[in-house]
Design an enzyme around this catalytic site. Structure first.
Site, PDB file in Angstrom:
ATOM      1  N   GLU A 278     -12.334  14.466 -15.318  1.00 59.36           N
ATOM      2  CA  GLU A 278     -12.228  15.242 -16.557  1.00 59.36           C
ATOM      3  C   GLU A 278     -12.792  16.650 -16.376  1.00 59.36           C
ATOM      4  O   GLU A 278     -12.241  17.627 -16.899  1.00 59.36           O
ATOM      5  CB  GLU A 278     -12.968  14.514 -17.680  1.00 59.36           C
ATOM      6  N   GLU A 281     -10.266  18.579 -14.612  1.00 60.89           N
ATOM      7  CA  GLU A 281      -9.135  18.858 -15.507  1.00 60.89           C
ATOM      8  C   GLU A 281      -9.475  20.034 -16.427  1.00 60.89           C
ATOM      9  O   GLU A 281      -8.633  20.911 -16.669  1.00 60.89           O
ATOM     10  CB  GLU A 281      -8.812  17.610 -16.333  1.00 60.89           C
ATOM     11  N   CYS A 298     -12.079   9.138 -23.844  1.00 56.31           N
ATOM     12  CA  CYS A 298     -12.646   7.860 -23.387  1.00 56.31           C
ATOM     13  C   CYS A 298     -12.906   6.859 -24.503  1.00 56.31           C
ATOM     14  O   CYS A 298     -13.376   5.764 -24.252  1.00 56.31           O
ATOM     15  CB  CYS A 298     -13.913   8.102 -22.577  1.00 56.31           C
ATOM     16  N   SER A 318      -7.494  15.041 -23.005  1.00 55.87           N
ATOM     17  CA  SER A 318      -7.565  14.868 -21.555  1.00 55.87           C
ATOM     18  C   SER A 318      -6.655  13.716 -21.180  1.00 55.87           C
ATOM     19  O   SER A 318      -6.532  12.732 -21.921  1.00 55.87           O
ATOM     20  CB  SER A 318      -9.009  14.547 -21.146  1.00 55.87           C
ATOM     21  N   LYS A 357     -11.449  -1.593 -27.745  1.00 58.28           N
ATOM     22  CA  LYS A 357     -11.197  -1.794 -26.308  1.00 58.28           C
ATOM     23  C   LYS A 357     -10.299  -3.005 -26.075  1.00 58.28           C
ATOM     24  O   LYS A 357      -9.579  -3.069 -25.076  1.00 58.28           O
ATOM     25  CB  LYS A 357     -12.514  -1.992 -25.562  1.00 58.28           C
ATOM     26  N   GLU A 360      -6.965  -1.576 -26.444  1.00 64.99           N
ATOM     27  CA  GLU A 360      -6.664  -0.677 -25.320  1.00 64.99           C
ATOM     28  C   GLU A 360      -6.244  -1.458 -24.077  1.00 64.99           C
ATOM     29  O   GLU A 360      -5.291  -1.093 -23.388  1.00 64.99           O
ATOM     30  CB  GLU A 360      -7.896   0.181 -24.998  1.00 64.99           C
ATOM     31  N   GLU A 365       1.043   0.349 -21.003  1.00 67.52           N
ATOM     32  CA  GLU A 365       0.959   1.251 -19.848  1.00 67.52           C
ATOM     33  C   GLU A 365      -0.277   0.999 -18.976  1.00 67.52           C
ATOM     34  O   GLU A 365      -0.416   1.616 -17.920  1.00 67.52           O
ATOM     35  CB  GLU A 365       0.969   2.713 -20.317  1.00 67.52           C
ATOM     36  N   CYS A 502     -20.803   5.095 -28.708  1.00 65.44           N
ATOM     37  CA  CYS A 502     -20.582   3.679 -28.380  1.00 65.44           C
ATOM     38  C   CYS A 502     -21.773   2.795 -28.741  1.00 65.44           C
ATOM     39  O   CYS A 502     -21.607   1.588 -28.947  1.00 65.44           O
ATOM     40  CB  CYS A 502     -20.265   3.539 -26.895  1.00 65.44           C
TER      41      CYS A 502
END
Length: 574
Positions: A278, A281, A298, A318, A357, A360, A365, A502
């Site tokens: 990141e 990036e 994230c 990102s 999560k 996710e 993908e 988190c």
């Protein structure tokens, strides 16, 4: 200040305080149900009623302001009988399945029932038999158990500004339900689980997957590996009767092996890796005119929110996967190759503070390894139940080490669990990469704290880089609206879906209040300060990963395994 008497105790509190606040200051316990310390007063359950001298009707302590000379009785026979009747009426509409309820032994209604000495329910049972909603991979909604406290509504509408749940009908026919009676999966629900944290009973809960984990452990052909998220260690202590942050990390590793994990790794490893990807990036976008501000990616609840409510801003995100998914892709490629293991035999379990999560991990993908990258996600609460079920006594365990090649981490990885942590970790690395100088002080204090939106700037070799940080989706919305309006001059933004980051995730121990969030954040920064390495680019195992496998940040293999794309979540009921 106002002086009043509560149960014979004189107490002084600020003008405008409620009886409940005054009682707390006097050390007097007044039971509550709809009240939540971080939310607006609702006063709809009436469990906190008290007797005020000179007033005919009982008053709700949570909403009634104190007055000078007020005399309050919190435990008179009249008060106790009223509270008992109120709870008996609630119980008459509540399923009597406490022994098998997911909130058994951690249910506010169960505690109230015990406190009030209720042994029988004198009213005719009238459980409505409403349909349980299991439509999402993250959250289960059982409307029969709802006590209509409306705490979930405030979490969903005010804190997160999602509005997936609403209140329909009136009186005893009232029900908390997604709009038009649809399933949760058909709404804009981002699966953050903040409603679960707010719920006092088992009406909202995570989708429990403990049995799936036990089945994998029992399969002799499976190599069951785990990654533990940065926010887990400090909070899991609360699940096993210890103080926040008290559980020794290496004893935690030993406990995980005891319950069946063959290999124990740390998501902190891929948190450090995320910073390398990141950070580069961001530099790429700064140097070559890429889309700015760049926003962190994230937090899967945040990604769901952006895909649902701000699809026009997706190119600001990102392209880095979350540390969970980076780990999943690498453990079935890099680690499998290094260990000579067939990836089809690896069963990858992540232990996360987050209900989103679970969603996710199931995104179509997320299979860059050729397999499903993460097979199962357990929340902190589910892990707590597993540890208690197995009778793990951490005081009797000898410390054990993380397994090699994906177990090393730095303080930068640790602080990913707190709001501002990703930004601070990124700045520690980006500063040294750009300036070629060693940071004299790695603590970026402006990034820390529970303020909803934080701003800072850092000078990178003559370029002033402006950053912003938001936690909780209501705060994120403020920044996103500025971007849409063209008034945001930031280069880099960190957004965490849940209040506090988190450490306040929807899968964390209950209760999770803002005070508890601060406690967990303190524990995280204490761990960071005590580590010998505090910058992601000092992680030697990450450097080995690049040398032996990925070659370089943003390289071809990195893009294949560690980066992803986003798309609008269309067709949702908003």
């Amino acid at each position: 200040m106002v002086t009043l008497t509560i149960d014979g105790i004189k107490v002084q509190v600020p003008k405008g305080a409620t009886i409940l606040e005054a009682a707390k200051a006097a050390g007097v316990h007044v039971p509550t149900l709809c009240y939540h310390p971080d939310q607006a007063v609702k006063a709809n359950c009436r469990v906190c009623v008290v007797e005020v001298e000179g007033v005919r009707l009982l008053q709700a302590a949570c909403s009634q302001p104190v007055t000078e000379g007020m005399v309050v009785k919190t435990a008179s026979p009249k008060v106790l009988n009223a509270r008992k009747t109120i709870v008996e009426l609630i119980l008459a509409h509540h399923p009597q399945d406490c022994l098998k309820c997911i909130r058994n032994q951690n249910c506010e209604l169960q505690t109230l029932t015990a406190e009030l000495g209720i042994r029988e329910i004198p009213f005719e049972p009238k459980v409505r038999g409403l349909k349980k909603d299991t439509s999402t991979p993250s959250i289960v909604r059982d409307p029969d158990k709802c006590v209509l406290c409306r705490r979930c509504l405030e979490a969903c509408h005010v804190t997160q500004t999602v509005g997936a749940l609403g209140l329909e009908n009136r009186g005893c026919e009232a029900i908390v339900i997604p709009a038009l009676g649809k399933d949760l999966a058909e709404t804009g629900c981002v699966m953050c689980g903040q409603c679960v944290l707010a719920c006092p009973v088992g009406a909202l809960a995570e989708k429990e997957q403990i049995d799936e984990f036990l089945a994998a452990v029992a399969d002799p052909d499976k190599i069951v590996v785990t990654q533990i998220a940065p926010a887990i260690r400090v909070a899991i202590a609360e699940e096993v009767g210890m103080k926040t942050g008290e559980l020794d990390m290496l004893k935690f590793v030993a406990g995980l092996r005891k319950i069946g994990f063959d290999r124990v790794f740390h998501t902190n490893f891929t948190a450090d890796l995320t910073i390398l990807e990141e950070g580069n990036e961001l530099l790429e976008r700064l140097q070559h005119g890429g889309k700015l501000p760049m926003i962190t990616s994230c937090s899967p609840g945040w990604i769901n929110f952006c895909e649902t409510f701000y699809p026009d801003l997706l190119d600001h995100l990102s392209t880095c996967k979350s540390p969970q998914q980076m780990f999943g892709a690498l453990v079935k490629t890099y680690w499998a190759q290094k260990m000579g293991v067939d990836p089809k035999n690896i069963y990858s379990v992540s232990i996360m503070p987050c209900t989103a999560k679970k969603y996710e991990a199931q995104r179509p993908e997320m299979n860059a390894s050729g397999y499903r990258d993460v097979d199962l996600v357990l929340t902190t609460r589910e892990l707590g139940r597993l540890l208690r079920r197995a009778g793990i006594d951490f005081s009797k365990l000898e410390p054990d080490k993380f397994d090699s090649w994906m177990g090393e981490y730095t303080g930068a990885g640790v602080i990913f669990g707190a709001t501002g942590g990703v930004m601070e970790a990124a700045l520690r690395t980006v500063y040294e990469v750009v300036t070629k100088e060693t940071l004299a002080n790695v603590d970026f204090i402006p990034c820390r704290g529970l303020e909803g939106v934080k701003e800072a700037s850092v000078n990178l070799a003559g370029t002033e880089v402006k950053v912003a940080i938001a936690h909780g989706l209501g705060n994120a919305r403020k920044l996103l609206d500025k971007i849409r309006a063209g008034t945001a001059d930031y280069h880099f933004i960190e957004i965490m879906c849940c209040p506090g980051g988190c450490i306040g995730g929807g899968g964390q121990p209950i209760p999770t209040t803002m005070a508890k969030r601060q406690e967990r954040i303190n524990a995280i920064y204490a761990e960071d300060a005590g580590l010998p390495k505090r910058k992601s680019h000092e992680n030697e195992e990450v450097m080995t990963l690049y040398k032996e496998f990925l070659e370089k940040p943003l390289g071809h293999k990195s893009h294949e395994l560690l980066h992803t794309h986003y798309h609008p979540r269309e067709g949702k009921l908003l």
